[in-house]
Write a protein that holds these residues in place. Structure first.
Motif, short mmCIF file in Angstrom:
data_model
loop_
_atom_site.label_atom_id
_atom_site.label_comp_id
_atom_site.label_asym_id
_atom_site.label_seq_id
_atom_site.Cartn_x
_atom_site.Cartn_y
_atom_site.Cartn_z
N LEU A 68 0.86 -1.18 0.00
CA LEU A 68 0.00 0.00 0.00
C LEU A 68 0.89 1.23 0.00
N THR A 69 0.51 2.25 -0.75
CA THR A 69 1.33 3.44 -0.89
C THR A 69 0.89 4.53 0.08
N HIS A 70 1.78 5.48 0.28
CA HIS A 70 1.52 6.66 1.09
C HIS A 70 1.36 7.87 0.18
N ARG A 71 0.68 8.88 0.68
CA ARG A 71 0.63 10.16 -0.02
C ARG A 71 1.85 10.97 0.35
N SER A 72 1.98 12.15 -0.21
CA SER A 72 3.14 12.98 0.08
C SER A 72 3.16 13.46 1.53
N ASP A 73 2.00 13.50 2.20
CA ASP A 73 1.96 13.89 3.62
C ASP A 73 2.03 12.66 4.54
N ASP A 74 2.45 11.51 3.98
CA ASP A 74 2.64 10.24 4.69
C ASP A 74 1.36 9.63 5.25
N THR A 75 0.20 10.02 4.75
CA THR A 75 -1.03 9.32 5.10
C THR A 75 -1.25 8.22 4.09
N ILE A 76 -2.09 7.27 4.43
CA ILE A 76 -2.36 6.15 3.54
C ILE A 76 -3.16 6.64 2.33
N ALA A 77 -2.79 6.18 1.15
CA ALA A 77 -3.43 6.65 -0.08
C ALA A 77 -4.78 5.97 -0.32
N CYS A 78 -5.02 4.85 0.31
CA CYS A 78 -6.27 4.10 0.11
C CYS A 78 -7.45 4.87 0.70
N VAL A 79 -8.54 4.94 -0.06
CA VAL A 79 -9.76 5.60 0.40
C VAL A 79 -10.87 4.60 0.66
N ALA A 80 -10.52 3.32 0.76
CA ALA A 80 -11.47 2.25 1.06
C ALA A 80 -12.68 2.28 0.13
N ALA A 97 -13.88 -0.35 6.28
CA ALA A 97 -13.69 1.09 6.14
C ALA A 97 -14.04 1.82 7.43
N THR A 98 -13.43 3.00 7.58
CA THR A 98 -13.72 3.89 8.70
C THR A 98 -13.54 5.33 8.23
N GLU A 99 -14.01 6.29 9.03
CA GLU A 99 -13.84 7.71 8.70
C GLU A 99 -12.40 8.13 8.98
N ARG A 100 -11.91 9.09 8.23
CA ARG A 100 -10.56 9.62 8.46
C ARG A 100 -10.54 10.48 9.72
N GLU A 101 -9.43 10.42 10.43
CA GLU A 101 -9.28 11.21 11.65
C GLU A 101 -8.66 12.57 11.38
N ASP A 102 -8.12 12.78 10.20
CA ASP A 102 -7.38 14.01 9.93
C ASP A 102 -8.23 15.11 9.28
N GLY A 103 -9.54 14.99 9.32
CA GLY A 103 -10.41 16.04 8.82
C GLY A 103 -10.71 15.98 7.34
N LYS A 104 -10.14 15.07 6.60
CA LYS A 104 -10.42 14.95 5.17
C LYS A 104 -11.81 14.31 5.01
N ASP A 105 -12.47 14.69 3.95
CA ASP A 105 -13.83 14.22 3.71
C ASP A 105 -13.80 12.94 2.87
N GLU A 106 -13.23 11.89 3.39
CA GLU A 106 -13.18 10.61 2.71
C GLU A 106 -12.95 9.50 3.72
N LYS A 107 -13.01 8.27 3.23
CA LYS A 107 -12.81 7.12 4.11
C LYS A 107 -11.36 6.68 4.06
N MET A 108 -11.04 5.78 4.97
CA MET A 108 -9.74 5.12 4.97
C MET A 108 -9.97 3.70 5.48
N PRO A 109 -9.09 2.78 5.18
CA PRO A 109 -9.30 1.42 5.66
C PRO A 109 -8.95 1.27 7.13
N LYS A 110 -9.88 0.74 7.91
CA LYS A 110 -9.59 0.40 9.30
C LYS A 110 -8.79 -0.90 9.31
N LYS A 111 -9.25 -1.85 8.48
CA LYS A 111 -8.54 -3.12 8.29
C LYS A 111 -8.41 -3.34 6.79
N PHE A 112 -7.26 -3.80 6.38
CA PHE A 112 -7.01 -4.11 4.98
C PHE A 112 -6.11 -5.33 4.98
N SER A 113 -6.57 -6.42 4.41
CA SER A 113 -5.74 -7.62 4.40
C SER A 113 -5.87 -8.34 3.06
#
Length: 174
Positions: A68-80, A97-113
């Motif tokens: 899985l890749t990171h964005r330039s700000d080192d957050t996960i690039a996956c939006v679930a 999936a879960t809500e992002r904690e950093d204020g962005k209006d998108e999802k992120m994976p809570k678990k990804f396997s």
């Protein structure tokens, strides 16, 4: 209207051909010729002393283990978005999936396997990902383990893999 029909003659009608012994003899002759050539000059045999010696001919197009890749700000690039799990013919990608904690209006994976024992390494997940979040460019071609759980790659392990061919960050927008 005449058709051009070509008849192919059949071989093997003679008694000698039906025995198959001349063909077997010729095959054994070639095999033993290579055997004795390699026996006399073992340095001419191209072998790889794996795992002590790793292959050096892995190209950029090689589909190795997932990452899985990171964005330039080192957050996960996956939006679930579940596109990779939907495209997977082996059904081996599991996302929660879960809500992002950093204020962005998108999802992120809570678990990804990814269960690599079920994965057929087709690369459909990479092609389906709209965020360039999953790649198969680690260059890792062997995965060893003792139990089945060792072959299930979780989110932390997928994020820890590095790209073997250069670009580390995702091309996705921040």
């Amino acid at each position: 209207m005449s058709k051009n029909i070509i008849t192919t003659p059949r071989y093997g009608k003679s008694f000698k051909d039906k025995l198959y012994l001349p063909a077997i003899y010729e095959g054994c002759k070639v095999t033993f010729k290579h055997f004795f050539t390699n026996l006399n000059d073992s340095n001419a045999v191209d072998t790889l002393e794996y795992p002590e010696e790793q292959p050096r001919d892995i190209t950029e197009r090689y589909r190795g283990l997932h990452r899985l890749t990171h964005r330039s700000d080192d957050t996960i690039a996956c939006v679930a978005c579940f596109m990779c799990a939907t495209a997977c013919p082996a059904d081996c990608i599991f996302i929660e999936a879960t809500e992002r904690e950093d204020g962005k209006d998108e999802k992120m994976p809570k678990k990804f396997s990814i269960d690599t024992l079920e994965c057929i390494f087709c690369g459909y997940c990479v092609e389906a990902c709209p965020c360039d979040a999953i790649r198969m460019d680690t260059g890792i071609f062997s995965l060893t383990g003792v139990k089945r759980e060792d072959f299930v790659l979780d989110k932390e392990r997928l994020l820890s893999h590095k790209g073997a061919f250069g670009e580390e960050k995702s091309c996705a927008r921040n």
